[in-house]
Design a protein around this motif. Sequence first.
Motif, PDB file in Angstrom:
ATOM      1  N   ALA A   1      -4.638  -9.758   0.857  1.00  0.00           N
ATOM      2  CA  ALA A   1      -4.997 -10.800   0.079  1.00  0.00           C
ATOM      3  C   ALA A   1      -4.600 -10.136  -1.372  1.00  0.00           C
ATOM      4  O   ALA A   1      -4.232 -10.757  -2.066  1.00  0.00           O
ATOM      5  CB  ALA A   1      -6.175 -10.339  -0.453  1.00  0.00           C
ATOM      6  N   GLY A   2      -2.875  -9.348  -1.870  1.00  0.00           N
ATOM      7  CA  GLY A   2      -2.188  -9.283  -2.948  1.00  0.00           C
ATOM      8  C   GLY A   2      -2.283  -8.034  -3.907  1.00  0.00           C
ATOM      9  O   GLY A   2      -1.661  -8.546  -4.675  1.00  0.00           O
ATOM     10  N   ILE A   3      -3.414  -6.847  -3.357  1.00  0.00           N
ATOM     11  CA  ILE A   3      -3.620  -6.544  -4.260  1.00  0.00           C
ATOM     12  C   ILE A   3      -2.853  -5.302  -4.045  1.00  0.00           C
ATOM     13  O   ILE A   3      -2.428  -5.239  -2.900  1.00  0.00           O
ATOM     14  CB  ILE A   3      -5.161  -5.888  -3.689  1.00  0.00           C
ATOM     15  CG1 ILE A   3      -6.226  -6.817  -5.058  1.00  0.00           C
ATOM     16  CG2 ILE A   3      -5.877  -4.285  -4.639  1.00  0.00           C
ATOM     17  CD1 ILE A   3      -7.594  -6.370  -4.277  1.00  0.00           C
ATOM     18  N   ALA A   4      -1.979  -4.899  -5.066  1.00  0.00           N
ATOM     19  CA  ALA A   4      -1.055  -3.098  -5.000  1.00  0.00           C
ATOM     20  C   ALA A   4      -2.438  -2.382  -4.710  1.00  0.00           C
ATOM     21  O   ALA A   4      -3.838  -1.952  -5.377  1.00  0.00           O
ATOM     22  CB  ALA A   4      -0.604  -3.592  -5.872  1.00  0.00           C
TER      23      ALA A   4
ATOM     24  N   GLU B   1      -9.974  -0.487   7.298  1.00  0.00           N
ATOM     25  CA  GLU B   1      -9.865  -1.660   6.977  1.00  0.00           C
ATOM     26  C   GLU B   1      -9.742  -2.778   5.702  1.00  0.00           C
ATOM     27  O   GLU B   1      -9.622  -3.252   5.896  1.00  0.00           O
ATOM     28  CB  GLU B   1     -11.073  -2.377   8.474  1.00  0.00           C
ATOM     29  CG  GLU B   1     -10.620  -1.920   9.827  1.00  0.00           C
ATOM     30  CD  GLU B   1     -12.503  -2.363  10.707  1.00  0.00           C
ATOM     31  OE1 GLU B   1     -12.705  -2.993   9.853  1.00  0.00           O
ATOM     32  OE2 GLU B   1     -12.277  -1.928  11.528  1.00  0.00           O
ATOM     33  N   VAL B   2     -10.787  -2.124   5.256  1.00  0.00           N
ATOM     34  CA  VAL B   2     -10.720  -2.698   4.043  1.00  0.00           C
ATOM     35  C   VAL B   2      -9.569  -2.956   3.257  1.00  0.00           C
ATOM     36  O   VAL B   2      -9.112  -3.928   2.360  1.00  0.00           O
ATOM     37  CB  VAL B   2     -12.676  -2.566   2.956  1.00  0.00           C
ATOM     38  CG1 VAL B   2     -12.391  -3.863   1.742  1.00  0.00           C
ATOM     39  CG2 VAL B   2     -13.915  -3.360   4.144  1.00  0.00           C
ATOM     40  N   LEU B   3      -9.509  -1.560   3.491  1.00  0.00           N
ATOM     41  CA  LEU B   3      -8.159  -1.475   2.230  1.00  0.00           C
ATOM     42  C   LEU B   3      -6.960  -1.937   2.449  1.00  0.00           C
ATOM     43  O   LEU B   3      -6.060  -2.764   1.693  1.00  0.00           O
ATOM     44  CB  LEU B   3      -7.643  -0.040   1.894  1.00  0.00           C
ATOM     45  CG  LEU B   3      -8.841   0.993   1.618  1.00  0.00           C
ATOM     46  CD1 LEU B   3      -8.098   2.346   1.625  1.00  0.00           C
ATOM     47  CD2 LEU B   3      -9.087   0.271   0.039  1.00  0.00           C
ATOM     48  N   GLN B   4      -7.501  -2.864   4.678  1.00  0.00           N
ATOM     49  CA  GLN B   4      -5.954  -3.084   4.480  1.00  0.00           C
ATOM     50  C   GLN B   4      -5.924  -4.541   4.634  1.00  0.00           C
ATOM     51  O   GLN B   4      -5.377  -5.721   3.736  1.00  0.00           O
ATOM     52  CB  GLN B   4      -5.481  -3.038   6.577  1.00  0.00           C
ATOM     53  CG  GLN B   4      -5.033  -1.748   6.188  1.00  0.00           C
ATOM     54  CD  GLN B   4      -5.319  -1.517   8.069  1.00  0.00           C
ATOM     55  OE1 GLN B   4      -5.714  -1.314   8.216  1.00  0.00           O
ATOM     56  NE2 GLN B   4      -4.273  -1.451   7.703  1.00  0.00           N
ATOM     57  N   GLU B   5      -7.109  -4.970   4.217  1.00  0.00           N
ATOM     58  CA  GLU B   5      -7.634  -6.608   4.183  1.00  0.00           C
ATOM     59  C   GLU B   5      -7.195  -6.837   2.639  1.00  0.00           C
ATOM     60  O   GLU B   5      -6.358  -8.381   2.070  1.00  0.00           O
ATOM     61  CB  GLU B   5      -8.678  -6.873   4.231  1.00  0.00           C
ATOM     62  CG  GLU B   5      -9.199  -6.629   5.427  1.00  0.00           C
ATOM     63  CD  GLU B   5     -11.000  -7.635   5.728  1.00  0.00           C
ATOM     64  OE1 GLU B   5     -11.460  -8.068   4.960  1.00  0.00           O
ATOM     65  OE2 GLU B   5     -11.610  -7.019   6.797  1.00  0.00           O
ATOM     66  N   LEU B   6      -7.362  -6.333   1.524  1.00  0.00           N
ATOM     67  CA  LEU B   6      -7.176  -5.922   0.424  1.00  0.00           C
ATOM     68  C   LEU B   6      -5.619  -6.585   0.086  1.00  0.00           C
ATOM     69  O   LEU B   6      -5.040  -6.840  -0.331  1.00  0.00           O
ATOM     70  CB  LEU B   6      -7.722  -5.109  -1.088  1.00  0.00           C
ATOM     71  CG  LEU B   6      -9.026  -4.685  -0.592  1.00  0.00           C
ATOM     72  CD1 LEU B   6      -9.656  -3.226  -1.431  1.00  0.00           C
ATOM     73  CD2 LEU B   6      -9.896  -5.965  -1.386  1.00  0.00           C
TER      74      LEU B   6
ATOM     75  N   LEU C   1       1.063  -1.407  -0.118  1.00  0.00           N
ATOM     76  CA  LEU C   1       0.709   0.435  -0.020  1.00  0.00           C
ATOM     77  C   LEU C   1       1.034   1.112   0.139  1.00  0.00           C
ATOM     78  O   LEU C   1       1.534   1.736   0.438  1.00  0.00           O
ATOM     79  CB  LEU C   1      -1.091  -0.129   0.984  1.00  0.00           C
ATOM     80  CG  LEU C   1      -2.119   0.825   1.377  1.00  0.00           C
ATOM     81  CD1 LEU C   1      -3.290   0.565   1.780  1.00  0.00           C
ATOM     82  CD2 LEU C   1      -1.531   2.386   1.728  1.00  0.00           C
ATOM     83  N   VAL C   2       0.741   2.170  -1.254  1.00  0.00           N
ATOM     84  CA  VAL C   2       1.395   2.990  -1.461  1.00  0.00           C
ATOM     85  C   VAL C   2       0.983   4.299  -0.932  1.00  0.00           C
ATOM     86  O   VAL C   2      -0.584   4.429  -1.615  1.00  0.00           O
ATOM     87  CB  VAL C   2       2.078   2.911  -2.408  1.00  0.00           C
ATOM     88  CG1 VAL C   2       3.376   4.437  -2.805  1.00  0.00           C
ATOM     89  CG2 VAL C   2       3.180   2.312  -2.643  1.00  0.00           C
ATOM     90  N   SER C   3       1.029   5.181  -0.393  1.00  0.00           N
ATOM     91  CA  SER C   3      -0.231   6.999  -0.222  1.00  0.00           C
ATOM     92  C   SER C   3       0.848   8.028  -1.016  1.00  0.00           C
ATOM     93  O   SER C   3       2.287   7.946  -0.980  1.00  0.00           O
ATOM     94  CB  SER C   3       0.221   6.470   0.819  1.00  0.00           C
ATOM     95  OG  SER C   3      -1.297   7.705   1.042  1.00  0.00           O
ATOM     96  N   VAL C   4       0.360   8.655  -1.645  1.00  0.00           N
ATOM     97  CA  VAL C   4       0.577  10.147  -2.578  1.00  0.00           C
ATOM     98  C   VAL C   4      -0.310  11.260  -1.011  1.00  0.00           C
ATOM     99  O   VAL C   4      -1.630  11.168  -0.870  1.00  0.00           O
ATOM    100  CB  VAL C   4       0.307   9.814  -3.287  1.00  0.00           C
ATOM    101  CG1 VAL C   4       0.927  11.482  -3.921  1.00  0.00           C
ATOM    102  CG2 VAL C   4       0.972   9.012  -4.525  1.00  0.00           C
ATOM    103  N   VAL C   5       0.706  11.777  -0.416  1.00  0.00           N
ATOM    104  CA  VAL C   5       0.355  12.988   0.207  1.00  0.00           C
ATOM    105  C   VAL C   5       0.476  14.306  -0.618  1.00  0.00           C
ATOM    106  O   VAL C   5       1.684  14.599  -0.987  1.00  0.00           O
ATOM    107  CB  VAL C   5       0.373  13.059   1.734  1.00  0.00           C
ATOM    108  CG1 VAL C   5      -0.646  11.472   2.230  1.00  0.00           C
ATOM    109  CG2 VAL C   5       1.418  13.013   2.015  1.00  0.00           C
TER     110      VAL C   5
END
Lengths: 294, 243
Positions: free
Chosen positions: B176-179, B168-173, B22-26
């Motif tokens: 699950a291997g989703i970028a 929470e859902v984003l972390q679950e994803l 999970l990469v964030s752009v701020v």
Amino acid sequence: MNLFLQSLIDALSFAGVYALIALGIALIFGVMNLVNFAHGELVMVAGYVFFLLQGAPWPLVIVATVCAAVITALLMERVAFRPVRSADPTTLLVTSFAVSFLLQSIAMLTMGARPKSIEVPAFVGESIAIGGLRVPKLELVTIALAFVLLMALNVFLRRTALGRQMRAAAEDFQMARVLGVRADTIVAMAFALSGILAGCLAVIYVAQTASVSPVIGLQLVLIGFVSTVIGGLGSLEGAAIGGFVLGFLTVMIQTILPPELRGYRDAVVFAIVITILLIRPHGLLGSLRRSDYL
Amino acid sequence: MVRYGAVTALHGISLHVNAGELVSVVGPNGAGKSTMLWAVMGTVPLKNGVISLAGRSLAGMPPENIVRSGIALVPERRHIFTQLSVLENLLLGATPRKDRAGVKADIVRMLDLFPVLETCLHTSAGKLSGGQQQQLAIARALLSRPRLLLVDEPSLGLAPIVTDKVYEVLQELVRAGIAILLIEQSSVRALNIADRVYLLRSGQIERSGNAGDLREAVDLEDSYFGFESGVDRPSGGWHSERS
């Protein structure tokens, strides 16, 4: 009472024709944000195919007439509108006028500027008695055809994947594409559907007027445009309702006005249209936001 | 590079997201964060540069093909089709797919993930609350089975409790291997769940680094709202992209 019922049937017939042309225009506006002023020329091209095929079996004439409108609509989209699809609405509008004039000019050069009379079968002019009324068969056919087409279009848009994608594209074209909706397919489908409506309209119109000329599309497209504006530009339901409202107004005012004032019928109709738009500037079902369309 | 007429919206951007990361752009308003995502999706043309997914260039592809290659977008303000039902919105998310049975199973999975949607499946999506619409937007994007999910400001206008659920859902994803490439103004939240963070300002990446290093080194809220270009700040584990 009989006069009222007779007028009601006339009005339904008129309204059906108006709704069909308005829907053809609204379909294209929904997905392209374009008021296609060349839509009337689809009716004109189909009308000439009807004229050229006179004498052939009627089912063949009708199918060929509708096919001609669909093919012309698809060619119009592919050749004229697709290259400028992402241009601003003014460019699209000018393109539609250019296509309209081009097709009219081609028709004048190849078929002549004068109207061509068309021999329609005798049964078209026959009437049937319903109670104390004599109702022309053509009016009943027109009402039935308009009803069937409206229902079929509704089922297509509500019950099929392609219809769902068209409704989504009409609301937010860019987001629909981002979800995988193919722009070319959806726009071509909208043109094909508008072609089917124009082709069916051509059959009715030619049967009613028994003639075709290069400029028959002009008045039709204006009626269609006004109907879509009354209903709310971009709303399919609005376009159908706008067509019905305009058709009803036209016939009912013709009936209500004293004979010496009937020449002012259109002035009265459009005065009412202006009043409607003053009260609801975005039409009966329209709103300020494009996302509310359909 | 992305330009709007004479205005350069993005310039010299270089970032990558690995599978399961999970990469964030701020960055502040107008930094070009959303433009970057729409450019990835092919709706904003690149002046030059390369965007690729698993080594395959996406440059010049129309949006409908980019989503088929495995990228999905949850845009800012959701862009839900308000006149369509919740179910129709979900089905639109599965437009690139042909496997009807798989789509049906995935819709059931999405309803498990976002139970609030199940109760309003046939309701017009325009009638949903902001939080429900956000969940619908994520579910809709996931139905294309993306390898990379672009999420633009998911917390915008949502109550904290709803935002927590979305995160929470984003972390679950990710598990699950989703970028996931997450755009956020709320840097604190982004730092808490991101593996890496990029700081975008005026269309350029100003800094990048591991979220953990950043948390220790910089008060990011101050950094991107108050930090002026050229002013030295402790950089910790960050790499300056402009050095």
